[in-house]
Design a protein around this motif. Sequence first.
Motif, short mmCIF file in Angstrom:
data_model
loop_
_atom_site.label_atom_id
_atom_site.label_comp_id
_atom_site.label_asym_id
_atom_site.label_seq_id
_atom_site.Cartn_x
_atom_site.Cartn_y
_atom_site.Cartn_z
N ALA B 22 -12.51 12.20 17.38
CA ALA B 22 -11.60 13.28 17.76
C ALA B 22 -11.13 14.02 16.51
CB ALA B 22 -10.40 12.71 18.51
N ARG B 23 -10.82 13.29 15.46
CA ARG B 23 -10.34 13.88 14.21
C ARG B 23 -11.40 14.80 13.62
NH1 ARG B 23 -10.29 12.75 8.81
NH2 ARG B 23 -8.31 13.05 7.75
N HIS B 24 -12.65 14.33 13.69
CA HIS B 24 -13.74 15.12 13.15
C HIS B 24 -13.84 16.48 13.83
CE1 HIS B 24 -17.66 16.03 11.45
NE2 HIS B 24 -18.07 16.37 12.66
N PHE B 25 -13.63 16.50 15.14
CA PHE B 25 -13.74 17.77 15.86
C PHE B 25 -12.48 18.62 15.78
CE2 PHE B 25 -17.23 15.45 17.92
CZ PHE B 25 -18.23 16.38 17.74
N LEU B 26 -11.32 17.97 15.63
CA LEU B 26 -10.06 18.72 15.65
C LEU B 26 -9.74 19.36 14.31
CD1 LEU B 26 -7.80 16.43 17.85
CD2 LEU B 26 -8.75 18.65 18.43
N ILE B 27 -10.17 18.76 13.20
CA ILE B 27 -9.82 19.33 11.90
C ILE B 27 -10.80 20.44 11.54
CG2 ILE B 27 -9.64 18.82 9.42
CD1 ILE B 27 -8.39 16.21 10.13
N PRO B 28 -10.27 21.64 11.23
CA PRO B 28 -11.17 22.75 10.90
C PRO B 28 -11.99 22.46 9.64
CG PRO B 28 -8.91 23.49 11.17
CD PRO B 28 -8.87 22.02 11.15
N ASP B 29 -13.13 23.12 9.56
CA ASP B 29 -14.10 22.88 8.48
C ASP B 29 -13.50 22.91 7.08
OD1 ASP B 29 -16.14 22.51 10.17
OD2 ASP B 29 -16.85 24.60 10.15
N SER B 30 -12.78 24.01 6.81
CA SER B 30 -12.36 24.23 5.43
C SER B 30 -11.05 23.52 5.10
CB SER B 30 -12.21 25.72 5.19
OG SER B 30 -11.20 26.24 6.03
N PHE B 31 -10.53 22.74 6.03
CA PHE B 31 -9.24 22.09 5.79
C PHE B 31 -9.36 21.09 4.65
CE2 PHE B 31 -5.35 19.82 6.48
CZ PHE B 31 -4.52 20.74 7.07
N GLY B 32 -8.45 21.22 3.66
CA GLY B 32 -8.44 20.25 2.56
C GLY B 32 -9.33 20.63 1.40
N LYS B 33 -9.93 21.83 1.45
CA LYS B 33 -10.81 22.23 0.35
C LYS B 33 -10.01 22.40 -0.94
CE LYS B 33 -14.19 25.83 -0.70
NZ LYS B 33 -14.56 27.21 -0.33
N TYR B 34 -8.86 23.09 -0.83
CA TYR B 34 -7.99 23.27 -2.01
C TYR B 34 -6.73 22.42 -1.93
CZ TYR B 34 -10.78 27.53 -2.51
OH TYR B 34 -11.80 28.42 -2.63
N GLY B 35 -6.32 22.07 -0.74
CA GLY B 35 -5.08 21.34 -0.54
C GLY B 35 -4.92 21.08 0.93
N HIS B 36 -3.69 20.73 1.33
CA HIS B 36 -3.47 20.37 2.72
C HIS B 36 -3.32 21.64 3.57
CE1 HIS B 36 -2.38 17.62 5.89
NE2 HIS B 36 -1.30 18.32 6.16
N TYR B 37 -4.37 22.42 3.65
CA TYR B 37 -4.39 23.63 4.48
C TYR B 37 -5.82 24.09 4.68
CZ TYR B 37 -4.71 25.96 -0.10
OH TYR B 37 -5.10 26.34 -1.34
N ARG B 38 -5.98 25.10 5.57
CA ARG B 38 -7.29 25.64 5.90
C ARG B 38 -7.67 26.68 4.86
NH1 ARG B 38 -9.20 29.06 9.95
NH2 ARG B 38 -7.17 30.05 9.95
N ALA B 39 -8.64 26.38 4.04
CA ALA B 39 -9.00 27.28 2.95
C ALA B 39 -9.49 28.64 3.48
CB ALA B 39 -10.06 26.65 2.06
N ASN B 40 -10.10 28.66 4.65
CA ASN B 40 -10.62 29.92 5.21
C ASN B 40 -9.51 30.93 5.52
OD1 ASN B 40 -13.16 28.96 5.02
ND2 ASN B 40 -13.51 28.71 7.23
N SER B 41 -8.28 30.41 5.73
CA SER B 41 -7.20 31.34 6.08
C SER B 41 -6.91 32.29 4.93
CB SER B 41 -5.94 30.57 6.48
OG SER B 41 -5.40 29.92 5.36
N ILE B 42 -7.20 31.87 3.70
CA ILE B 42 -6.99 32.76 2.54
C ILE B 42 -7.88 33.99 2.69
CG2 ILE B 42 -7.24 32.97 0.04
CD1 ILE B 42 -6.56 30.08 -0.24
N ASP B 43 -9.15 33.77 3.05
CA ASP B 43 -10.07 34.90 3.23
C ASP B 43 -9.68 35.76 4.42
OD1 ASP B 43 -11.50 33.92 1.10
OD2 ASP B 43 -12.77 32.66 2.38
N GLU B 44 -9.17 35.09 5.47
CA GLU B 44 -8.73 35.85 6.65
C GLU B 44 -7.59 36.79 6.30
OE1 GLU B 44 -7.85 32.94 9.67
OE2 GLU B 44 -9.90 32.18 9.56
N ILE B 45 -6.64 36.31 5.49
CA ILE B 45 -5.51 37.15 5.08
C ILE B 45 -6.01 38.27 4.17
CG2 ILE B 45 -3.32 37.18 3.80
CD1 ILE B 45 -2.95 34.23 4.83
N ALA B 46 -6.94 37.94 3.30
CA ALA B 46 -7.48 38.95 2.36
C ALA B 46 -8.24 40.05 3.09
CB ALA B 46 -8.37 38.29 1.33
N ALA B 47 -8.76 39.73 4.28
CA ALA B 47 -9.58 40.71 5.01
C ALA B 47 -8.77 41.66 5.87
CB ALA B 47 -10.58 39.97 5.89
N LEU B 48 -7.44 41.51 5.91
CA LEU B 48 -6.61 42.39 6.73
C LEU B 48 -6.75 43.85 6.27
CD1 LEU B 48 -3.35 40.24 6.95
CD2 LEU B 48 -4.90 40.74 8.82
#
Lengths: 256, 152
Positions: B22-48
Motif C-alpha cells: 500500500a505504501r508503495h502505491f500511495l507515496i508519489p514517485d518523487s517524494f523524498g528526492k530532496y527532502g520530506h516532500y514531493r520534488a515534482n511540486s517544485i516544477d509544477e509551481i515553476a510552470a505556473l
Amino acid sequence: MGTKRMNASRRNFLKKSAALAGTILATSALAPFNAIIFAAGEPEDKTKIWYGIGIDIEKCIGCGMCAKACKSENNVPKEPFYYRSWVEQYTIKNDGSINVVSPNGGIDGFTQTVPEEELFKTFFVPKMCNHCAKSPCTQVCPVGATFESPEGITLVDKEYCIGCAYCIQACPYGCRYLHPVTKTADKCTLCYHRITKGLKPACVEVCPTGARIYGDLNDKEGELHKFLKEHNCQVLKPNLNTGSKLFYNGLSAEVR
Amino acid sequence: MPVQLKTLIPLFAVFIILFLIARHFLIPDSFGKYGHYRANSIDEIAALPINYAGKAVCIDCHDTEAELLASDAHAGLSCEVCHGPNAKHADDYEIKEYLIKQGTREFCGRCHSLNPARKIEVINQIDIKEHHPEKENCIDCHNPHAVWELKE
C-alpha cells in the motif's frame, strides 16, 4: 570489601562512558537526515543559489502596488484577508500609542488622518513571507506538503496539502492563509514561476521606488549582497531564530 | 515456540507486506528526492503562467514610449506599475483587457498624495485636492511618460 566496591564503580563508569560514546557515534550517523530531523538551515554548498529578499523601509512610499500586483500575478482571492504580500502603516503618536493599519492590505492606498503635530513617527512596512531557513511552518506539516526548496524558498505543494492549517498557526509572521476555493494553505512563493524564467517577482517588478530587492545570498557580487553591505538590516522577530531571509533596512523597534 | 506465536507471526508478516505494498502505491514517485516532500511540486509551481510581462518585453514594441519615459522622472518605473499586468497583451497584441489608461487624482495620488510616512526626498508629494483645482485630472497637465513636459 573496599576494593570490590571500587571495582564495581569503575566498571559502572566504564560502562556509562562506553554507552555515552556509543550514543554520540550513533547520533552522528544521523547527520545525513538532519534535513528531516531538524529544519534544513543553510545549504552546505555555498555555490548554489540561496534566495533572500531585501526591503528598504526608507524608500517605501506605501503605494500598495506590490500587494496589488501580488494578487494579480498569483490569482489570490480579491477579498480582504487573503494576502501573500501586504503593506502596513505604522503610526506612533507623541503619547507613545502605536497604531497599525492595513486597509485592504494597502491595495487601495493609504491616508494619514493623524495631524502632524501629534505624530512622533509614521512609516510603511511591506510584509511578505520571510522564506525562513528554519521555517516553523514547514516543521509542523504532518504530510510533507510544505517545504523549503533547495534554493531556500518555502513552498506549498497544493496537491498534497490536506488543509489542516497547522502551518498557518505556526507562521509567526502571519504570512499564510487557507485558500477559500482549494481549501489548501497558500503563501508567497517569491514568484517562483517568474524567477525561474529570469523575471523579477511581481512585487519587485512594480515597486516604483526600488524599495524591494531579491537575489542570491551566496552571490557575493549580487545586488542583494550589496544592499546588505551598505545598509544596517534587521529581520523580523530575530528572537524566534527562524532564520528569516527577509532583511529590512530602517526597521523600527515598534514593528512586530 | 508457543502455539500463539506460530499463528501470529504469519499474520504479522501478511500485515507488514500489505502495508509495504500500500505504501508503495500511495507515496508519489518523487517524494523524498530532496527532502520530506514531493520534488515534482517544485516544477509544477515553476510552470505556473505569468501575468506581468516585465518592462523588457513592453519596451521591445513600445520603444517611443520607453524613450520618453527614460528621459524624465518616471524613468525607474516599470510599465506595469501604472498599466497593470499585461502578459496576455504581450502574447497577443489584440488583447487589451487589462490596459489601464488613467491619470486621475486618486490614481496618481496613490504615490503622490501627501502622507507624513512618505519621505519627501524619495517622492514628490502634493495635496491632491488643493493642487490646481481648476483641472480635473493629473494628465490634463502632466504626461505620465514625461512628467515635467507640461501641457499648457
